[in-house]
Design an enzyme around this catalytic site. Structure first.
Site, PDB file in Angstrom:
ATOM      1  N   MET A   1       0.794  -1.425  -0.008  1.00  0.00           N
ATOM      2  CA  MET A   1       0.044  -0.032  -0.120  1.00  0.00           C
ATOM      3  C   MET A   1       1.133   1.230  -0.143  1.00  0.00           C
ATOM      4  SD  MET A   1      -3.339  -1.022   2.125  1.00  0.00           S
ATOM      5  CE  MET A   1      -2.646  -0.752   3.895  1.00  0.00           C
ATOM      6  N   GLY A   2       2.168   1.035  -0.248  1.00  0.00           N
ATOM      7  CA  GLY A   2       3.041   2.214  -0.455  1.00  0.00           C
ATOM      8  C   GLY A   2       3.553   2.747   1.039  1.00  0.00           C
TER       9      GLY A   2
ATOM     10  N   LEU B   1       6.548   3.337   1.540  1.00  0.00           N
ATOM     11  CA  LEU B   1       7.533   1.835   1.651  1.00  0.00           C
ATOM     12  C   LEU B   1       8.624   2.117   2.550  1.00  0.00           C
ATOM     13  CD1 LEU B   1       7.789   0.930  -2.098  1.00  0.00           C
ATOM     14  CD2 LEU B   1       6.168   0.060  -0.552  1.00  0.00           C
TER      15      LEU B   1
ATOM     16  N   GLY C   1      11.263  -2.909   5.416  1.00  0.00           N
ATOM     17  CA  GLY C   1      10.514  -3.972   5.331  1.00  0.00           C
ATOM     18  C   GLY C   1       9.802  -4.506   3.940  1.00  0.00           C
ATOM     19  N   HIS C   2       9.336  -3.584   3.297  1.00  0.00           N
ATOM     20  CA  HIS C   2       8.779  -3.634   1.805  1.00  0.00           C
ATOM     21  C   HIS C   2       9.912  -3.983   0.950  1.00  0.00           C
ATOM     22  CE1 HIS C   2       5.731  -1.131   3.332  1.00  0.00           C
ATOM     23  NE2 HIS C   2       4.802  -1.805   3.127  1.00  0.00           N
TER      24      HIS C   2
ATOM     25  N   GLN D   1     -10.251  -2.700   2.311  1.00  0.00           N
ATOM     26  CA  GLN D   1      -9.611  -3.521   3.397  1.00  0.00           C
ATOM     27  C   GLN D   1      -9.802  -2.681   4.913  1.00  0.00           C
ATOM     28  OE1 GLN D   1      -6.190  -4.219   1.164  1.00  0.00           O
ATOM     29  NE2 GLN D   1      -5.076  -4.012   3.638  1.00  0.00           N
TER      30      GLN D   1
ATOM     31  N   LYS E   1       5.025  -9.962   9.070  1.00  0.00           N
ATOM     32  CA  LYS E   1       4.312  -8.937   9.877  1.00  0.00           C
ATOM     33  C   LYS E   1       3.004  -9.014   9.869  1.00  0.00           C
ATOM     34  CE  LYS E   1       4.182  -4.609  11.632  1.00  0.00           C
ATOM     35  NZ  LYS E   1       2.805  -4.213  10.983  1.00  0.00           N
ATOM     36  N   ASP E   2       2.391  -9.339   8.719  1.00  0.00           N
ATOM     37  CA  ASP E   2       0.824  -9.941   8.713  1.00  0.00           C
ATOM     38  C   ASP E   2       0.742 -11.287   8.560  1.00  0.00           C
ATOM     39  OD1 ASP E   2      -0.246  -6.718   8.254  1.00  0.00           O
ATOM     40  OD2 ASP E   2       1.628  -7.018   7.231  1.00  0.00           O
TER      41      ASP E   2
ATOM     42  N   SER F   1       6.827  -0.212  10.046  1.00  0.00           N
ATOM     43  CA  SER F   1       5.380  -0.075   9.515  1.00  0.00           C
ATOM     44  C   SER F   1       5.239   1.128   8.811  1.00  0.00           C
ATOM     45  CB  SER F   1       4.411  -0.511  10.665  1.00  0.00           C
ATOM     46  OG  SER F   1       3.178  -0.026  10.201  1.00  0.00           O
TER      47      SER F   1
HETATM   48  P1  AMP Z   1       1.486  -3.039   3.409  1.00  0.00           P
HETATM   49  O1  AMP Z   1       2.069  -2.104   2.644  1.00  0.00           O
HETATM   50  O2  AMP Z   1       1.743  -2.654   4.859  1.00  0.00           O
HETATM   51  O3  AMP Z   1       0.057  -3.637   2.982  1.00  0.00           O
HETATM   52  O4  AMP Z   1       2.438  -4.483   3.457  1.00  0.00           O
HETATM   53  C1  AMP Z   1       2.928  -4.781   2.059  1.00  0.00           C
HETATM   54  C2  AMP Z   1       3.771  -5.973   2.353  1.00  0.00           C
HETATM   55  O5  AMP Z   1       4.967  -5.674   3.224  1.00  0.00           O
HETATM   56  C3  AMP Z   1       2.686  -6.972   3.474  1.00  0.00           C
HETATM   57  O6  AMP Z   1       3.084  -8.352   2.861  1.00  0.00           O
HETATM   58  C4  AMP Z   1       3.480  -7.034   4.676  1.00  0.00           C
HETATM   59  O7  AMP Z   1       3.197  -7.971   5.630  1.00  0.00           O
HETATM   60  C5  AMP Z   1       5.052  -6.675   4.394  1.00  0.00           C
HETATM   61  N1  AMP Z   1       5.485  -5.910   5.573  1.00  0.00           N
HETATM   62  C6  AMP Z   1       5.092  -4.759   6.014  1.00  0.00           C
HETATM   63  N2  AMP Z   1       5.782  -4.268   7.174  1.00  0.00           N
HETATM   64  C7  AMP Z   1       6.991  -5.199   7.025  1.00  0.00           C
HETATM   65  C8  AMP Z   1       7.965  -5.514   7.802  1.00  0.00           C
HETATM   66  N3  AMP Z   1       8.513  -4.929   8.912  1.00  0.00           N
HETATM   67  N4  AMP Z   1       9.047  -6.542   7.599  1.00  0.00           N
HETATM   68  C9  AMP Z   1       8.714  -7.726   6.605  1.00  0.00           C
HETATM   69  N5  AMP Z   1       7.495  -7.467   5.769  1.00  0.00           N
HETATM   70  C10 AMP Z   1       6.483  -6.404   5.920  1.00  0.00           C
END
Ligand code: AMP
Length: 291
Positions: free
Chosen positions: A30-31, A33, A36-37, A61, A152-153, A188
């Site tokens: 969801m950007g 970034l 982690g991303h 969501q 993380k999720d 996050s």
């Molecule tokens: P999001 O942009 O929050 O929807 O996350 C996109 C992807 O990045 C999802 O698969 C998350 O689980 C992963 N993600 C988010 N934060 C982390 C992190 N700290 N370490 C590893 N993966 C992450």
């Protein structure tokens, strides 16, 4: 690195790669970034010829309108991070592109069974339905060989795993480890909402998870460990605890007696100021990719 805003443009580009025999790895995001991303992009690139990152803040969501409206949008900065990480294609669709009929209309309802009712399911009604819809769309649009998600999720990963199996999507899912700040706070996009004072407290969740994990490994009673952990978070004035659960990794149901340490995961969710933080830890770190 190419940026596509429409589904036909993306499909055309990816078809060309496929004709040349190239494999495709997808990282849905969801950007806003962070590292982690980026770790997912690097994994996607090392395991495939072409790494695709989607950036889309999926309205369906969000169960909380304010959370949706406050979600950070930093696409230009995101692209600056994606390029050196080896990303080949960025898909940044509009709402009209993803939900041509509007996203307030009656959406298809997905029923993931009991794993969607535990943990996040109790606090974010409709959340996993929206995740299931958008991930299905992205898998259909990109048709990747592999798709990369973060531990993380973890509950989201287990649900997507079920979705992929139940609907026979031809994709291999990869669960990647949680990337943390130096003090243990899981990275996050929502961490940017923390004030300095709140940020100083934020590593408590990881500390409590890690201590509880150690105690379980040393054979302490699971109920005592769980209650102590809840108390540590609840007694910190900065946090508003939603849940701390010690669960079976397959059913996500709380466990009250330990049969095998292998199958245990610890999950936490708490508000720290305006930011809702979630984190988890596995007793056996390889379990994420097993599922
Ligand atoms: P999001 O942009 O929050 O929807 O996350 C996109 C992807 O990045 C999802 O698969 C998350 O689980 C992963 N993600 C988010 N934060 C982390 C992190 N700290 N370490 C590893 N993966 C992450």
């Amino acid at each position: 690195m190419q940026i596509c805003n429409t589904i036909p443009a993306l499909r055309q580009l990816l078809d060309e790669y496929r004709k040349k025999g190239k494999s495709i790895g997808l990282v849905p995001t969801m950007g806003a970034l962070h590292s982690g991303h980026i770790s997912l992009i690097e994994k996607a690139k090392s395991g495939n010829d072409v790494a695709v990152c989607s950036i889309y803040i999926n309205p369906t969501q969000f169960n909380n309108q304010e959370d949706f409206e406050m979600y950070p949008q930093t696409v230009e900065k995101d692209c600056e991070l994606l390029k050196p990480a080896g990303c080949d294609v960025v898909f940044v669709p509009s709402h009209e592109e993803m939900y041509p009929g509007g996203f307030h209309n009656d959406l298809t309802k997905l029923d993931f069974g009991s794993i969607s009712e535990e943990l996040e399911g109790k606090f974010r009604p409709g959340h996993f339905n929206g995740v299931g819809i958008v991930v299905s769309k992205l898998l259909n649009i990109v048709n990747p060989d592999k798709a990369f998600f973060g531990q993380k999720d973890l509950q989201q990963f287990l649900i997507i795993n079920k979705l992929v199996k139940d609907f026979s999507f031809g994709v291999e899912l990869v669960c990647c480890p949680i990337i943390r700040e130096k003090d243990g706070l899981a990275m996050s996009s929502r961490n940017s909402r923390l004030s300095q004072e709140e940020r100083n407290e934020a590593s408590l969740l990881f500390k409590v998870l890690s201590q509880a994990k150690e105690k379980l490994i040393f054979g302490e009673d699971v109920n005592v460990v769980g209650n102590e952990a809840k108390e540590k978070i609840a007694s910190n004035k900065f946090f508003k605890l939603e849940y701390f659960e010690i669960v079976d990794i397959k059913s996500l149901k709380p466990i009250h007696q330990i049969k095998g340490l292998e199958d245990i995961a610890l999950f936490v969710s708490a508000y720290l100021g305006k930011a809702r933080l979630i984190d988890n830890i596995l007793i056996n770190a390889t379990k994420c990719s097993d599922n």
